[in-house]
Design a protein around this motif. Structure first.
Motif, short mmCIF file in Angstrom:
data_model
loop_
_atom_site.label_atom_id
_atom_site.label_comp_id
_atom_site.label_asym_id
_atom_site.label_seq_id
_atom_site.Cartn_x
_atom_site.Cartn_y
_atom_site.Cartn_z
N PHE A 1 0.82 -1.19 0.00
CA PHE A 1 0.00 0.00 0.00
C PHE A 1 0.87 1.26 0.00
CE2 PHE A 1 -2.90 3.02 2.10
CZ PHE A 1 -3.94 2.95 1.19
N VAL A 2 1.92 1.25 0.79
CA VAL A 2 2.84 2.38 0.86
C VAL A 2 3.53 2.57 -0.49
CG1 VAL A 2 4.92 3.25 1.99
CG2 VAL A 2 3.16 2.12 3.33
N GLU A 3 3.80 1.46 -1.17
CA GLU A 3 4.45 1.55 -2.48
C GLU A 3 3.59 2.32 -3.49
OE1 GLU A 3 7.55 0.69 -3.35
OE2 GLU A 3 7.84 0.19 -1.23
N MET A 4 2.28 2.20 -3.38
CA MET A 4 1.39 2.92 -4.29
C MET A 4 1.51 4.43 -4.09
SD MET A 4 -2.11 0.77 -4.29
CE MET A 4 -2.07 -0.97 -4.06
N PHE A 5 1.66 4.84 -2.84
CA PHE A 5 1.84 6.26 -2.56
C PHE A 5 3.20 6.74 -3.02
CE2 PHE A 5 -1.51 5.10 0.42
CZ PHE A 5 -2.42 6.10 0.16
N LYS A 6 4.23 5.93 -2.81
CA LYS A 6 5.58 6.30 -3.23
C LYS A 6 5.66 6.47 -4.74
CE LYS A 6 8.33 4.26 0.44
NZ LYS A 6 9.32 3.22 0.78
#
Length: 188
Positions: free
Chosen positions: A1-6
């Motif tokens: 999920f954090v990768e999508m924001f990054k």
């Protein structure tokens, strides 16, 4: 999920700049909308108080009487009070136009910014997915359709969640002082 924001906010300076500017525009519009809601709340209070005054003015006027048309002394004062009341109502309606008019331009612009922002996020996610795609595995039927639908659902869900959360938060921030003042006036 954090990768999508990054992928959207930190991948490159161009994508990140667009992501942060779009986010600030969306947050700014939510704050503006809450401010307009507060102005409309004040306008409703003054307008309906003004309409309530009409009961006393209109109650004393007899429609269709010849004295009204001839303008006897008492009826002339009724006519002037009715005319001044009509001017006050017209003034309140122009105030309403002044409060709501900015929304005529801001709402479509905000919708366009949100849609563009979501589209660029989907593009960033698609680039990330395609970069990690292994071409040596057996192809999956309908994979491109699946990628498109998944990123679209993600961006639509995130956009809806963000808009709802921002609207609720800014409405609470704007109306809390009003509610606190009203609670101080309420008898215990």
């Amino acid at each position: 999920f954090v990768e999508m924001f990054k992928e959207f906010f930190c991948r490159s300076w161009k994508t990140g700049a667009g992501a942060w500017i779009g986010l600030f525009a969306i947050v700014g519009y939510a704050a503006f909308l809450a401010h307009v809601k507060a102005q409309l709340n004040d306008w409703y209070a003054s307008f309906y108080d003004l309409l309530q005054e009409a009961g006393g003015i209109v109650e004393n006027v007899e429609y269709g009487s010849t004295e009204w048309e001839m303008g006897s002394g008492e009826d002339l004062s009724k006519h002037s009070s009715l005319a001044s009341y009509r001017d006050r109502v017209t003034g309140e309606l122009w105030t309403f136009v002044g409060v709501v008019a900015p929304l005529v331009w801001a709402s479509p612009a905000a919708k366009w910014v949100r849609s563009t922002w979501a589209l660029h996020w989907r593009i960033a996610l698609m680039r990330s997915y395609l970069g990690a795609w292994s071409t040596q595995n057996e192809p999956i039927e309908g994979a491109s359709q699946r990628l498109h639908e998944d990123t679209q659902r993600f961006s639509n869900g995130l956009e809806t969640c963000l808009i709802t959360l921002l609207d609720a938060a800014f409405t609470l921030i704007v109306f809390s002082p009003i509610l606190i003042d009203l609670s101080k006036q309420a008898p215990l």
